[in-house]
Enzyme design. Structure first.
Site, PDB file in Angstrom:
ATOM      1  N   ASN A 271      19.436 -24.856  -1.178  1.00 42.53           N
ATOM      2  CA  ASN A 271      20.903 -24.868  -1.257  1.00 42.53           C
ATOM      3  C   ASN A 271      21.523 -24.659   0.118  1.00 42.53           C
ATOM      4  OD1 ASN A 271      22.076 -25.532  -3.662  1.00 42.53           O
ATOM      5  ND2 ASN A 271      22.284 -23.461  -4.420  1.00 42.53           N
TER       6      ASN A 271
ATOM      7  N   ASP B 197      11.174 -21.543 -12.815  1.00 39.64           N
ATOM      8  CA  ASP B 197      12.024 -21.174 -11.687  1.00 39.64           C
ATOM      9  C   ASP B 197      11.795 -22.169 -10.551  1.00 39.64           C
ATOM     10  OD1 ASP B 197      13.747 -18.700 -10.698  1.00 39.64           O
ATOM     11  OD2 ASP B 197      12.508 -19.364  -9.023  1.00 39.64           O
TER      12      ASP B 197
ATOM     13  N   ASP C 206      23.374 -28.697  -7.064  1.00 41.30           N
ATOM     14  CA  ASP C 206      23.774 -28.951  -8.452  1.00 41.30           C
ATOM     15  C   ASP C 206      23.094 -30.197  -9.012  1.00 41.30           C
ATOM     16  OD1 ASP C 206      25.362 -26.732  -8.427  1.00 41.30           O
ATOM     17  OD2 ASP C 206      27.259 -27.811  -8.266  1.00 41.30           O
TER      18      ASP C 206
ATOM     19  N   GLU D 175      18.833 -20.772 -10.956  1.00 43.55           N
ATOM     20  CA  GLU D 175      17.828 -21.841 -10.902  1.00 43.55           C
ATOM     21  C   GLU D 175      16.688 -21.589 -11.880  1.00 43.55           C
ATOM     22  OE1 GLU D 175      16.730 -18.963  -7.526  1.00 43.55           O
ATOM     23  OE2 GLU D 175      18.524 -19.657  -8.563  1.00 43.55           O
TER      24      GLU D 175
END
Length: 236
Positions: A119, A111, A128, A154
């Protein structure tokens, strides 16, 4: 089938008439009729063969399309890794194989740390790119029958056939370090994006453990890694 049946009837009629010892002209007429029916049957056979060839081509195209659609259905479009559906199918197969061959099987759950905050700070396009970067790290770090996959968001996972917990932990640490040492810079501005890190949980299949139980232990190890400060590897 109908053409063949019809031609068989014509042959029977010819045999019946020929058996009655017809005169020369009558026999010649019979033979001419038979030749006509034979040529018509051959022509229809040729037409059927062409249509079969066309059908074979269409079937081949359809099979290719189905294969492509199946691959797309099992592939994460952003990273190119297998998606969760592909992961779960492969894990079920890997568990059966491990039990049959009495070999170890390990999984990693990974993770990306504080990814939502990342983000929000840099935008989803940069996010991305980070996901793609980590996917490449996983692909470059695994080999053979190993399978990295995007588990969701993620979170990523790796199936490691014939790998004991010690080997899985070493690989997880290698992946963690590889990502930690990446230097992230915006190409258009040269701005430092900052360091992105990953927490990883490792688990090895128990004697009577199901896939869900194995993943639950790996997930527990992942949360332990995050609870201990993130950017680390923990094993169940």
């Amino acid at each position: 089938g109908a053409d063949t049946k019809n031609f068989g009837g014509q042959l029977q009629a010819f045999a019946g008439e020929a058996g009655q010892a017809p005169s020369g002209p009558s026999l010649a007429l019979l033979i001419q009729r038979l030749l006509i029916h034979t040529q018509e049957t051959i022509a229809r056979g040729d037409l059927l063969e062409r249509r079969l060839d066309e059908a074979r081509g269409e079937i081949s195209e359809l099979r290719s399309s189905v294969d492509r659609i199946q691959r797309e259905a099992m592939t994460d479009p952003l990273t190119g890794l297998g998606n969760r559906r592909a992961f779960e199918a492969r894990l079920a197969s890997a568990i059966r194989d491990a039990r049959k061959r009495r070999k170890p099987l390990s999984v990693l759950l990974c993770d990306l740390d504080n990814f939502k905050r990342f983000n929000d700070s840099w935008g989803h396009l940069i996010g991305d790119l980070v996901l793609k970067l980590f996917a490449k790290v996983l692909s470059d770090s695994t080999k053979g029958r190993d399978m990295p996959a995007r588990f969701g968001g993620e979170e990523f996972a790796v199936i490691l056939p014939e790998t004991p917990l010690s080997g899985a932990t070493r690989l997880a640490e290698k992946i963690r370090q590889e990502l930690e040492h990446k230097r992230l810079v915006k190409k258009n501005t040269g701005d430092e994006i900052g360091k992105i890190t990953v927490s990883i949980g490792c688990a090895t299949l128990g004697a009577k453990e199901t896939a869900a139980e194995l993943l639950a232990r790996a997930d527990k190890a992942l949360y332990a890694a995050k609870g201990d400060g993130r950017n680390r590897v923990s094993q169940a």
